[in-house]
Write a protein that holds these residues in place. Sequence first.
Motif, PDB file in Angstrom:
ATOM      1  N   LEU A   1       0.992  -1.236   0.099  1.00  0.00           N
ATOM      2  CA  LEU A   1      -0.093  -0.002  -0.070  1.00  0.00           C
ATOM      3  C   LEU A   1       0.789   1.226   0.132  1.00  0.00           C
ATOM      4  O   LEU A   1       0.532   2.412  -0.824  1.00  0.00           O
ATOM      5  CB  LEU A   1      -0.927  -0.081   1.201  1.00  0.00           C
ATOM      6  N   ARG A   2       1.960   1.312   0.773  1.00  0.00           N
ATOM      7  CA  ARG A   2       2.978   2.575   0.774  1.00  0.00           C
ATOM      8  C   ARG A   2       3.487   2.873  -0.597  1.00  0.00           C
ATOM      9  O   ARG A   2       3.430   3.809  -1.043  1.00  0.00           O
ATOM     10  CB  ARG A   2       3.943   2.159   1.595  1.00  0.00           C
ATOM     11  N   SER A   3       3.673   1.560  -1.288  1.00  0.00           N
ATOM     12  CA  SER A   3       4.289   1.689  -2.712  1.00  0.00           C
ATOM     13  C   SER A   3       3.281   2.088  -3.762  1.00  0.00           C
ATOM     14  O   SER A   3       3.712   3.027  -4.271  1.00  0.00           O
ATOM     15  CB  SER A   3       5.109   0.348  -3.222  1.00  0.00           C
ATOM     16  N   ILE A   4       2.076   1.769  -3.685  1.00  0.00           N
ATOM     17  CA  ILE A   4       1.063   2.364  -4.611  1.00  0.00           C
ATOM     18  C   ILE A   4       0.700   3.656  -4.273  1.00  0.00           C
ATOM     19  O   ILE A   4       0.220   4.322  -5.044  1.00  0.00           O
ATOM     20  CB  ILE A   4       0.116   1.392  -4.999  1.00  0.00           C
ATOM     21  N   GLN A   5       0.812   3.864  -3.077  1.00  0.00           N
ATOM     22  CA  GLN A   5       0.451   5.291  -2.443  1.00  0.00           C
ATOM     23  C   GLN A   5       1.187   6.398  -2.902  1.00  0.00           C
ATOM     24  O   GLN A   5       0.885   7.461  -3.170  1.00  0.00           O
ATOM     25  CB  GLN A   5       0.206   5.096  -1.037  1.00  0.00           C
ATOM     26  N   LYS A   6       2.579   5.720  -3.139  1.00  0.00           N
ATOM     27  CA  LYS A   6       3.477   6.928  -3.387  1.00  0.00           C
ATOM     28  C   LYS A   6       3.281   7.213  -5.054  1.00  0.00           C
ATOM     29  O   LYS A   6       3.113   8.210  -5.417  1.00  0.00           O
ATOM     30  CB  LYS A   6       4.802   6.145  -3.274  1.00  0.00           C
ATOM     31  N   ASP A   7       3.010   6.009  -5.749  1.00  0.00           N
ATOM     32  CA  ASP A   7       2.641   6.335  -7.228  1.00  0.00           C
ATOM     33  C   ASP A   7       2.080   5.104  -7.545  1.00  0.00           C
ATOM     34  O   ASP A   7       2.452   4.139  -7.528  1.00  0.00           O
ATOM     35  CB  ASP A   7       3.974   6.466  -7.899  1.00  0.00           C
ATOM     36  N   ILE A   8       0.664   5.268  -8.163  1.00  0.00           N
ATOM     37  CA  ILE A   8       0.034   4.067  -8.545  1.00  0.00           C
ATOM     38  C   ILE A   8       0.687   3.195  -9.797  1.00  0.00           C
ATOM     39  O   ILE A   8       0.430   2.219  -9.749  1.00  0.00           O
ATOM     40  CB  ILE A   8      -1.385   4.499  -9.002  1.00  0.00           C
ATOM     41  N   LYS A   9       1.591   4.019 -10.541  1.00  0.00           N
ATOM     42  CA  LYS A   9       2.345   3.338 -11.668  1.00  0.00           C
ATOM     43  C   LYS A   9       3.491   2.392 -10.945  1.00  0.00           C
ATOM     44  O   LYS A   9       3.976   1.581 -11.769  1.00  0.00           O
ATOM     45  CB  LYS A   9       2.993   4.406 -12.496  1.00  0.00           C
ATOM     46  N   ASN A  10       3.616   2.389  -9.661  1.00  0.00           N
ATOM     47  CA  ASN A  10       4.481   1.446  -9.068  1.00  0.00           C
ATOM     48  C   ASN A  10       3.810   0.224  -9.265  1.00  0.00           C
ATOM     49  O   ASN A  10       4.394  -1.209  -9.138  1.00  0.00           O
ATOM     50  CB  ASN A  10       4.916   1.664  -7.646  1.00  0.00           C
TER      51      ASN A  10
ATOM     52  N   LYS B   1     -13.113  15.718   1.386  1.00  0.00           N
ATOM     53  CA  LYS B   1     -13.663  15.885   2.456  1.00  0.00           C
ATOM     54  C   LYS B   1     -12.640  15.862   3.648  1.00  0.00           C
ATOM     55  O   LYS B   1     -12.109  16.726   4.536  1.00  0.00           O
ATOM     56  CB  LYS B   1     -14.894  15.066   3.105  1.00  0.00           C
ATOM     57  N   ALA B   2     -11.756  14.784   3.402  1.00  0.00           N
ATOM     58  CA  ALA B   2     -10.818  14.500   4.499  1.00  0.00           C
ATOM     59  C   ALA B   2      -9.369  15.585   4.491  1.00  0.00           C
ATOM     60  O   ALA B   2      -9.198  16.102   5.466  1.00  0.00           O
ATOM     61  CB  ALA B   2     -10.250  13.249   4.076  1.00  0.00           C
ATOM     62  N   SER B   3      -9.430  15.933   3.211  1.00  0.00           N
ATOM     63  CA  SER B   3      -8.517  17.193   3.079  1.00  0.00           C
ATOM     64  C   SER B   3      -9.027  18.395   3.568  1.00  0.00           C
ATOM     65  O   SER B   3      -7.899  19.097   4.285  1.00  0.00           O
ATOM     66  CB  SER B   3      -7.914  17.141   1.660  1.00  0.00           C
ATOM     67  N   THR B   4     -10.247  18.635   3.729  1.00  0.00           N
ATOM     68  CA  THR B   4     -10.638  19.909   4.459  1.00  0.00           C
ATOM     69  C   THR B   4     -10.479  19.643   6.132  1.00  0.00           C
ATOM     70  O   THR B   4     -10.377  20.771   6.597  1.00  0.00           O
ATOM     71  CB  THR B   4     -12.343  20.149   4.086  1.00  0.00           C
ATOM     72  N   GLU B   5     -10.293  18.333   6.325  1.00  0.00           N
ATOM     73  CA  GLU B   5     -10.150  18.122   8.012  1.00  0.00           C
ATOM     74  C   GLU B   5      -8.592  18.131   8.034  1.00  0.00           C
ATOM     75  O   GLU B   5      -8.170  17.916   8.941  1.00  0.00           O
ATOM     76  CB  GLU B   5     -10.776  16.868   8.073  1.00  0.00           C
ATOM     77  N   GLY B   6      -7.871  18.358   7.151  1.00  0.00           N
ATOM     78  CA  GLY B   6      -6.272  18.392   7.102  1.00  0.00           C
ATOM     79  C   GLY B   6      -5.695  17.098   6.817  1.00  0.00           C
ATOM     80  O   GLY B   6      -4.495  17.063   7.278  1.00  0.00           O
ATOM     81  N   TYR B   7      -6.426  16.154   6.224  1.00  0.00           N
ATOM     82  CA  TYR B   7      -5.452  14.879   5.898  1.00  0.00           C
ATOM     83  C   TYR B   7      -5.325  14.971   4.484  1.00  0.00           C
ATOM     84  O   TYR B   7      -6.037  15.032   3.604  1.00  0.00           O
ATOM     85  CB  TYR B   7      -6.512  13.645   6.113  1.00  0.00           C
ATOM     86  N   HIS B   8      -3.756  15.063   4.460  1.00  0.00           N
ATOM     87  CA  HIS B   8      -3.383  15.200   2.994  1.00  0.00           C
ATOM     88  C   HIS B   8      -2.429  13.791   2.608  1.00  0.00           C
ATOM     89  O   HIS B   8      -2.696  13.380   1.556  1.00  0.00           O
ATOM     90  CB  HIS B   8      -2.480  16.416   2.706  1.00  0.00           C
ATOM     91  N   ASN B   9      -1.473  13.795   3.457  1.00  0.00           N
ATOM     92  CA  ASN B   9      -0.626  12.666   3.233  1.00  0.00           C
ATOM     93  C   ASN B   9      -1.129  11.535   4.480  1.00  0.00           C
ATOM     94  O   ASN B   9      -1.163  11.814   5.421  1.00  0.00           O
ATOM     95  CB  ASN B   9       0.950  12.913   3.457  1.00  0.00           C
ATOM     96  N   TYR B  10      -1.401  10.432   3.732  1.00  0.00           N
ATOM     97  CA  TYR B  10      -1.944   9.405   4.759  1.00  0.00           C
ATOM     98  C   TYR B  10      -0.862   8.374   5.289  1.00  0.00           C
ATOM     99  O   TYR B  10      -0.497   7.717   4.370  1.00  0.00           O
ATOM    100  CB  TYR B  10      -3.199   8.549   4.016  1.00  0.00           C
ATOM    101  N   GLU B  11      -0.620   8.558   6.653  1.00  0.00           N
ATOM    102  CA  GLU B  11       0.239   7.362   7.187  1.00  0.00           C
ATOM    103  C   GLU B  11      -0.340   6.146   7.030  1.00  0.00           C
ATOM    104  O   GLU B  11      -1.472   5.976   7.352  1.00  0.00           O
ATOM    105  CB  GLU B  11       0.638   7.875   8.438  1.00  0.00           C
TER     106      GLU B  11
ATOM    107  N   ALA C   1      -5.497   5.968   2.515  1.00  0.00           N
ATOM    108  CA  ALA C   1      -4.503   5.497   1.698  1.00  0.00           C
ATOM    109  C   ALA C   1      -5.204   4.574   0.881  1.00  0.00           C
ATOM    110  O   ALA C   1      -4.938   4.588  -0.314  1.00  0.00           O
ATOM    111  CB  ALA C   1      -3.112   5.141   2.299  1.00  0.00           C
ATOM    112  N   LEU C   2      -5.957   3.553   1.366  1.00  0.00           N
ATOM    113  CA  LEU C   2      -6.561   2.744   0.570  1.00  0.00           C
ATOM    114  C   LEU C   2      -7.558   3.379  -0.531  1.00  0.00           C
ATOM    115  O   LEU C   2      -7.433   2.909  -1.619  1.00  0.00           O
ATOM    116  CB  LEU C   2      -7.129   1.561   1.567  1.00  0.00           C
ATOM    117  N   THR C   3      -8.422   4.179   0.125  1.00  0.00           N
ATOM    118  CA  THR C   3      -9.374   4.724  -0.646  1.00  0.00           C
ATOM    119  C   THR C   3      -8.519   5.577  -1.779  1.00  0.00           C
ATOM    120  O   THR C   3      -9.027   5.217  -2.974  1.00  0.00           O
ATOM    121  CB  THR C   3     -10.182   5.925  -0.052  1.00  0.00           C
ATOM    122  N   ASN C   4      -7.440   6.238  -1.581  1.00  0.00           N
ATOM    123  CA  ASN C   4      -6.760   6.901  -2.547  1.00  0.00           C
ATOM    124  C   ASN C   4      -6.296   6.048  -3.470  1.00  0.00           C
ATOM    125  O   ASN C   4      -6.210   6.191  -4.622  1.00  0.00           O
ATOM    126  CB  ASN C   4      -5.621   7.636  -1.928  1.00  0.00           C
TER     127      ASN C   4
END
Length: 582
Positions: free
Chosen positions: A95-104, A479-489, A558-561
């Motif tokens: 998940l970390r890898s595809i989160q970084k770039d889906i083309k991974n 919606k998550a980003s308006t709550e301050g979630y941009h990079n998802y750990e 991150a999964l959603t993304n």
Amino acid sequence: MSTIKNLEQELTKIVTELGYKIDHINLVPSGRKELGEFQINDAFSLAKENHTNPREIAENIVAELKKDARFENVNIAGAGFINLSFSEKFYLDFLRSIQKDIKNNLDLEPRKKIIIDYGGANVAKILHVGHLRSANIGEALKRLARLLGMDVIGDVHLGDSGLQSGMVVSEMRRRYPELICFKEDYQGEEFSLPITSGDLSIIYPEASKKAKEDEEEMKNCQKITFQIQKGHLGYNALWNKIKDLSLVEIKKIYNDLNTSFDLWEGELDSFQYIREMLEYLENKKLLEISEGATIMDIKKETDKKEMPPIILVTSNGSYIYETTDLATIFGRMKRFSPDEIWYLADSRQELHFEQVFRASKKSGITKEETKLEFIGFGTMNGPDGKPFKTRDGGVMTLSSLISLVNDETRKRLNPMITNEQEQIKVSKMIAIAALKYADFLPFRTTDYIFEPSKFSDLEGKTGPYLLYSTIRMKSLLKKASTEGYHNYEIKKLKKETDKEVLENLLTMPKVLKKAYDTKSLNDIAEFLYKITSIYNKFYSENHILTSKDEELKTSWLALTNSVYKTNLLLLDILGIEVPEKM
Ligand code: ARG
């Protein structure tokens, strides 16, 4: 982190180091999830080669895999089926890898230069539903091949040298005899076309009707077609203008279908190579004259079916469909020397292409290793099981088909969209999604029935369902980003549906590879539906945004993304655009 193919390569290495010889270990999604998410069935073929029993080999492999932290629940079922699941750590890394770039999550193929010949619109004629699949499938294959690392040239290969040219010019002379291009002493002077594209859509059917009813007129049209082919100055000047006019409409429709071409060439562009090609064939002593026509024998000893010779020049000196297709290959080899040329056309054209390909190979116009591939497709039928027609039984044009589907999607449009301009835009995007997705669902060569209402529905295996779900993922992230979630750990998973999502994402490269190998988009269409449905299940089971567990929440985002990005990637292959809202 690696893709499933890298994993298989690593598994292959493990097995090879155990002393067994194998080219590639396959990880197959398991049919019995209770035993493991994936299985390896290669112990059987290995056992055969090593004259031992599969269970023993499976045991040796399993002993190695048990030492590997990426796997868990490694076991053997039956006579030697190896089952395994991936560990949570593995999935988190994935998940970390595809989160970084889906083309991974892509497995590239060895780079090749490919020309894709698709679209095939005919100048001065209307695009009808038969051209739909060529555009849809061709465009999607082009995008897929590019994504997998190929160097691709898309060519529309317009039909512009056929009898319709003579018919339209003849009709134009009847209507506008005073046009300067018809003067005996025409020298190439500029003139403007006295008709609009609306007129053109009437002129061709009328001209064709006249020629069919009157033998003399038919001969006249054939003569003019012949003169155009031989470069008649006035007729060509007129035909070129007609071509430009016709192209405006053709381009509009291709644009609606999100289809674009690198080359807008046509049959007439191959004429510059015909003489050289015929000389080349003549020098190789491949041409014969039969009843006045120039032909080439293409039979093979191994033939089980009748293989007629290919006609390159007719008895009256005309060039035909076979001539232009072979000359087009001649030109393409000279200009681009591609590794492969793919042709998208109705399955009924198979014999034509077989003849052209044989002539090309036999004469050495293309080398043995150059791949010429005919990618045929079945028909899109109406509810009566016959080729999709208008209500009064006429030929359905592509633009009327698009508006028909548009009427359906317009009805279902979200009432929150009040701006008229936006309504038009969004409902058209959904209509194209409905039309295209329905077209990709069946295997390419299968005929299918298109039901506008069913395929415009928001529920079920439809384009609109995919768009709707993808937009919902996007708005959740917004919606998550308006709550301050941009990079998802990415910290943890619940190992339930969330894991099922990842398990499926992991297999995506295999889906793309299969689509690439079979030249059919049906597996991608199915995969999109599957991943979206599983995600939607996950979405309804979990309250992502209101979760009190921060670690779960960010991991779920991150999964959603990742599913969102995967959907965008795959929809883009299919040439389907996602609106902002719907
Ligand atoms: N214009 C043709 C038709 O409408 C299709 C062209 C297919 N491509 C080719 N190179 N022949 O049937």
